[in-house]
Design a protein around this motif. Structure first.
Motif, PDB file in Angstrom:
ATOM      1  N   ALA A 103      -1.852  -2.319   6.922  1.00  0.00           N
ATOM      2  CA  ALA A 103      -3.082  -3.048   7.270  1.00  0.00           C
ATOM      3  C   ALA A 103      -2.759  -4.193   8.217  1.00  0.00           C
ATOM      4  N   PHE A 104      -1.931  -3.915   9.218  1.00  0.00           N
ATOM      5  CA  PHE A 104      -1.476  -4.957  10.151  1.00  0.00           C
ATOM      6  C   PHE A 104      -2.647  -5.641  10.841  1.00  0.00           C
ATOM      7  N   HIS A 105      -3.763  -4.902  11.048  1.00  0.00           N
ATOM      8  CA  HIS A 105      -4.914  -5.472  11.758  1.00  0.00           C
ATOM      9  C   HIS A 105      -5.600  -6.565  10.945  1.00  0.00           C
ATOM     10  N   ALA A 106      -5.284  -6.620   9.631  1.00  0.00           N
ATOM     11  CA  ALA A 106      -5.844  -7.679   8.779  1.00  0.00           C
ATOM     12  C   ALA A 106      -4.920  -8.877   8.681  1.00  0.00           C
ATOM     13  N   ASN A 107      -3.779  -8.821   9.339  1.00  0.00           N
ATOM     14  CA  ASN A 107      -2.808  -9.916   9.325  1.00  0.00           C
ATOM     15  C   ASN A 107      -3.456 -11.158   9.960  1.00  0.00           C
ATOM     16  N   PRO A 108      -3.595 -12.252   9.205  1.00  0.00           N
ATOM     17  CA  PRO A 108      -4.295 -13.431   9.741  1.00  0.00           C
ATOM     18  C   PRO A 108      -3.442 -14.317  10.637  1.00  0.00           C
ATOM     19  N   ALA A 109      -2.150 -14.004  10.761  1.00  0.00           N
ATOM     20  CA  ALA A 109      -1.269 -14.883  11.538  1.00  0.00           C
ATOM     21  C   ALA A 109      -1.698 -14.931  12.997  1.00  0.00           C
ATOM     22  N   PRO A 110      -1.512 -16.057  13.668  1.00  0.00           N
ATOM     23  CA  PRO A 110      -1.883 -16.163  15.080  1.00  0.00           C
ATOM     24  C   PRO A 110      -1.088 -15.184  15.940  1.00  0.00           C
ATOM     25  N   VAL A 111      -1.653 -14.803  17.068  1.00  0.00           N
ATOM     26  CA  VAL A 111      -0.943 -13.975  18.042  1.00  0.00           C
ATOM     27  C   VAL A 111      -1.382 -14.439  19.424  1.00  0.00           C
ATOM     28  N   ALA A 112      -0.396 -14.630  20.301  1.00  0.00           N
ATOM     29  CA  ALA A 112      -0.700 -15.194  21.625  1.00  0.00           C
ATOM     30  C   ALA A 112      -0.089 -14.336  22.725  1.00  0.00           C
ATOM     31  N   THR A 113      -0.467 -13.054  22.754  1.00  0.00           N
ATOM     32  CA  THR A 113       0.016 -12.167  23.807  1.00  0.00           C
ATOM     33  C   THR A 113      -1.181 -11.473  24.438  1.00  0.00           C
ATOM     34  N   ALA A 114      -0.905 -10.635  25.451  1.00  0.00           N
ATOM     35  CA  ALA A 114      -1.988  -9.893  26.102  1.00  0.00           C
ATOM     36  C   ALA A 114      -2.664  -8.914  25.154  1.00  0.00           C
ATOM     37  N   SER A 115      -2.036  -8.635  24.009  1.00  0.00           N
ATOM     38  CA  SER A 115      -2.593  -7.706  23.030  1.00  0.00           C
ATOM     39  C   SER A 115      -3.346  -8.418  21.908  1.00  0.00           C
TER      40      SER A 115
ATOM     41  N   LEU B 277       5.570  -5.551  11.046  1.00  0.00           N
ATOM     42  CA  LEU B 277       6.674  -6.211  10.351  1.00  0.00           C
ATOM     43  C   LEU B 277       6.233  -7.513   9.691  1.00  0.00           C
ATOM     44  N   SER B 278       5.474  -8.323  10.408  1.00  0.00           N
ATOM     45  CA  SER B 278       5.119  -9.643   9.876  1.00  0.00           C
ATOM     46  C   SER B 278       4.020  -9.579   8.827  1.00  0.00           C
ATOM     47  N   SER B 279       3.481  -8.393   8.578  1.00  0.00           N
ATOM     48  CA  SER B 279       2.561  -8.217   7.450  1.00  0.00           C
ATOM     49  C   SER B 279       3.312  -8.135   6.130  1.00  0.00           C
ATOM     50  N   HIS B 280       4.632  -8.038   6.202  1.00  0.00           N
ATOM     51  CA  HIS B 280       5.486  -7.994   5.006  1.00  0.00           C
ATOM     52  C   HIS B 280       5.681  -9.407   4.467  1.00  0.00           C
ATOM     53  N   SER B 281       5.735  -9.537   3.153  1.00  0.00           N
ATOM     54  CA  SER B 281       5.821 -10.863   2.538  1.00  0.00           C
ATOM     55  C   SER B 281       7.138 -11.578   2.831  1.00  0.00           C
TER      56      SER B 281
ATOM     57  N   GLY C 105      14.448   0.343   7.905  1.00  0.00           N
ATOM     58  CA  GLY C 105      15.548   0.127   8.836  1.00  0.00           C
ATOM     59  C   GLY C 105      15.923  -1.338   8.957  1.00  0.00           C
ATOM     60  N   CYS C 106      14.963  -2.220   8.726  1.00  0.00           N
ATOM     61  CA  CYS C 106      15.231  -3.658   8.772  1.00  0.00           C
ATOM     62  C   CYS C 106      15.796  -4.189   7.451  1.00  0.00           C
ATOM     63  N   GLY C 107      15.903  -3.311   6.442  1.00  0.00           N
ATOM     64  CA  GLY C 107      16.562  -3.706   5.207  1.00  0.00           C
ATOM     65  C   GLY C 107      15.678  -4.394   4.201  1.00  0.00           C
ATOM     66  N   VAL C 108      14.370  -4.178   4.273  1.00  0.00           N
ATOM     67  CA  VAL C 108      13.465  -4.736   3.276  1.00  0.00           C
ATOM     68  C   VAL C 108      12.687  -3.604   2.612  1.00  0.00           C
ATOM     69  N   GLU C 109      12.237  -3.867   1.401  1.00  0.00           N
ATOM     70  CA  GLU C 109      11.526  -2.846   0.654  1.00  0.00           C
ATOM     71  C   GLU C 109      10.107  -2.682   1.211  1.00  0.00           C
ATOM     72  N   TRP C 110       9.568  -1.483   1.033  1.00  0.00           N
ATOM     73  CA  TRP C 110       8.247  -1.163   1.578  1.00  0.00           C
ATOM     74  C   TRP C 110       7.139  -1.946   0.874  1.00  0.00           C
ATOM     75  N   GLU C 111       6.143  -2.399   1.661  1.00  0.00           N
ATOM     76  CA  GLU C 111       4.924  -2.999   1.115  1.00  0.00           C
ATOM     77  C   GLU C 111       3.721  -2.382   1.816  1.00  0.00           C
ATOM     78  N   GLU C 112       2.706  -2.034   1.043  1.00  0.00           N
ATOM     79  CA  GLU C 112       1.528  -1.375   1.601  1.00  0.00           C
ATOM     80  C   GLU C 112       0.796  -2.257   2.619  1.00  0.00           C
ATOM     81  N   ALA C 113       0.969  -3.559   2.520  1.00  0.00           N
ATOM     82  CA  ALA C 113       0.296  -4.455   3.472  1.00  0.00           C
ATOM     83  C   ALA C 113       0.682  -4.159   4.915  1.00  0.00           C
ATOM     84  N   CYS C 114       1.841  -3.534   5.120  1.00  0.00           N
ATOM     85  CA  CYS C 114       2.300  -3.235   6.483  1.00  0.00           C
ATOM     86  C   CYS C 114       1.409  -2.205   7.169  1.00  0.00           C
TER      87      CYS C 114
END
Length: 492
Positions: free
Chosen positions: A439-451, A267-271, A428-437
């Motif tokens: 490539a989620f593994h390329a998302n540079p945003a921080p992540v702080a979970t066990a995953s 989801l957060s790979s979407h603009s 389902g979340c009401g936003v238009e599709w983007e191909e970046a979704c």
């Protein structure tokens, strides 16, 4: 002329006010302390802490920024700032403070460890591994460093830490913390190597050691979930406002290790979507609106009767202070599944994404994870079964009382059809599709979970059906779930 109270007395009183739930009183005492001692570092940190409790995140950030120049040449103060930044979900700022602390004190193992933790959140996994290597070389009894290092990549025959871990465990003298951390690390690396029997033996011992240190009754959590379902019957939820198509929060929820982080990253790979991470703003807004609830039961009763529109406004006010940079902001707190009825009543514009995973794979994924905080039911197979059974009943209640209100994503279906399920999720979340979704593994945003390490790799199916490699050891869990009528594997 009134002589101001000593700073230590004022801060101690502020801490007592906090423990009593009087955050406003805490903030007043801290401001009194700072009026008399404007440069006191401890008071400045407590000012930021009080602001966070009240949802004034901009004020908290300003307080921390004001403290950094005075701390810039003090490694201890820098690490305290870094810890606070980490708790606020600000790993870039935490990394900056830790890097400066390491520059000032290159052999400080705490600074090295904290810099490694910040590096993980930012996806700098090779750097984190090298830092953990340095910590372990200097302090071989830093068990957390051993455990965290093993999570950073998949162990191979050519590159693993199994022999070193076994030696460290043998030389630890039965230390409980060593059994917990090294046992989990060995279980993970041995599983990577396909040595499943040895992996489970270490995992079983480590989980038992962890469970023995916890004062926890799964029956209490089960009773809480049953009370929530009773307090939010279908006739109450029929009065929930109709869902709005306006931009708003996206709640990604479900049990831990069910795939919530994967869904969050897609989801957060979407603009137009940003992730706030695992935040406690809904629970904190609820507690503030409940005003003095005596215990969990009283909180549940008050929550059903409160002004739900006011609860929604309080939640929006808190998250607005986090300055999301997109119209849709993800709240990825797994246990928000407890509040689905309240979310529907308070936030008509909210999207509710429930992530599901097959019962045995999901429970086993929790059982083998060493959580630093929360999820005390995850270290015992009987606790896991009882919690999963009651969770299933609560989710069935929400499903029946709020038909069509949730977007339900099955982890296994997402793995099998990444493109199709990702499209269904985004639309389902009401936003238009983007191909970046995709490539989620390329998302540079921080992540702080066990995953944190796993979601930086492309999708794979290695964990689907993995529990069957441990079928004998997990038999008590399977028996309990089957007796409750719960399917052991995902059903398409």
């Amino acid at each position: 002329m009134t002589v101001p109270a000593p700073i230590a007395e004022l801060l101690a009183a502020a801490r007592r006010a906090q423990r009593a739930g009087d955050v406003a009183g805490m903030a007043r005492l801290v401001e009194t302390a700072l009026a008399a001692h404007p440069t006191d570092f401890d008071a400045g940190l407590m000012r930021a802490e009080a602001a966070v409790h009240e949802g004034r995140y901009a004020d908290a950030r300003a307080a921390l920024a004001g403290l950094e120049p005075a701390a810039w040449d003090d490694p201890r103060r820098l690490l305290r700032l870094a810890e606070f930044h980490s708790h606020m979900g600000r790993p870039i700022e935490a990394e900056r403070c830790c890097a400066r602390a390491v520059a000032l004190s290159p052999n400080d193992t705490r600074a090295l460890y904290d810099l490694a933790a910040a590096s993980i959140a930012l996806g700098r996994l090779d750097a984190a591994e090298a830092l953990f290597d340095r910590v372990i070389a200097d302090r071989s009894d830093d068990w957390d460093a051993w455990a965290n290092r093993s999570t950073l990549r998949r162990a191979t025959v050519e590159r693993n830490h199994v022999a070193a871990l076994e030696t460290a465990l043998a030389e630890s003298g039965g230390d409980a913390e060593a059994r917990i951390a090294l046992g989990h690390a060995l279980a993970k690396e041995l599983e990577d190597l396909g040595r499943y029997d040895a992996a489970f033996a270490h995992l079983k011992d480590a989980a038992a050691a962890r469970r023995a240190r916890l004062s926890y009754r799964v029956a209490d959590d089960a009773a809480t979930m049953e009370a929530i379902a009773a307090a939010f019957p279908a006739d109450l939820l029929r009065d929930a406002p109709p869902p709005s198509s306006e931009p708003g929060p996206i709640f990604v929820l479900g049990l831990p290790r069910s795939g919530t982080t994967l869904v969050d990253r897609i989801l957060s790979s979407h603009s137009r979507v940003t992730s706030l991470g695992e935040i406690q703003d809904f629970a904190l807004a609820l507690i503030a609106q409940a005003r003095g609830a005596r215990d969990k039961g009283d909180l549940i009763r008050r929550s059903a009767a409160m002004d739900h529109a006011a609860l929604g406004r309080a939640y929006r006010a808190r998250t607005a202070g986090r300055t999301p940079d997109a119209p849709f902001a993800i709240d990825k707190t797994p246990l928000n599944f407890l509040y689905i009825g309240l979310i529907a009543l308070a936030l008509p514009e909210a999207r509710i994404v429930h992530v599901r995973r097959g019962a045995m794979d999901g429970c086993f994924a929790m059982f083998k994870t060493l959580f630093r905080m929360g999820y005390p039911f995850s270290y015992d197979l009987h606790d896991l079964a009882a919690y999963r059974i009651t969770y299933e009943r609560l989710m069935a209640h929400w499903r029946a009382a709020l038909p069509g209100r949730m977007i339900e994503i099955d982890y296994e279906a997402l793995i099998a059809d990444q493109a199709g399920e990702s499209r269904r999720l985004i639309e389902g979340c009401g936003v238009e599709w983007e191909e970046a979704c995709l490539a989620f593994h390329a998302n540079p945003a921080p992540v702080a979970t066990a995953s944190a390490a796993q979601v930086r790799m492309p999708i794979h199916d290695r964990s689907v059906g993995l529990w069957r490699r441990y079928e004998q050891g997990l038999a008590p869990l399977a028996v309990a779930l089957s007796a409750a009528g719960i399917a052991l594997d995902h059903r398409a």
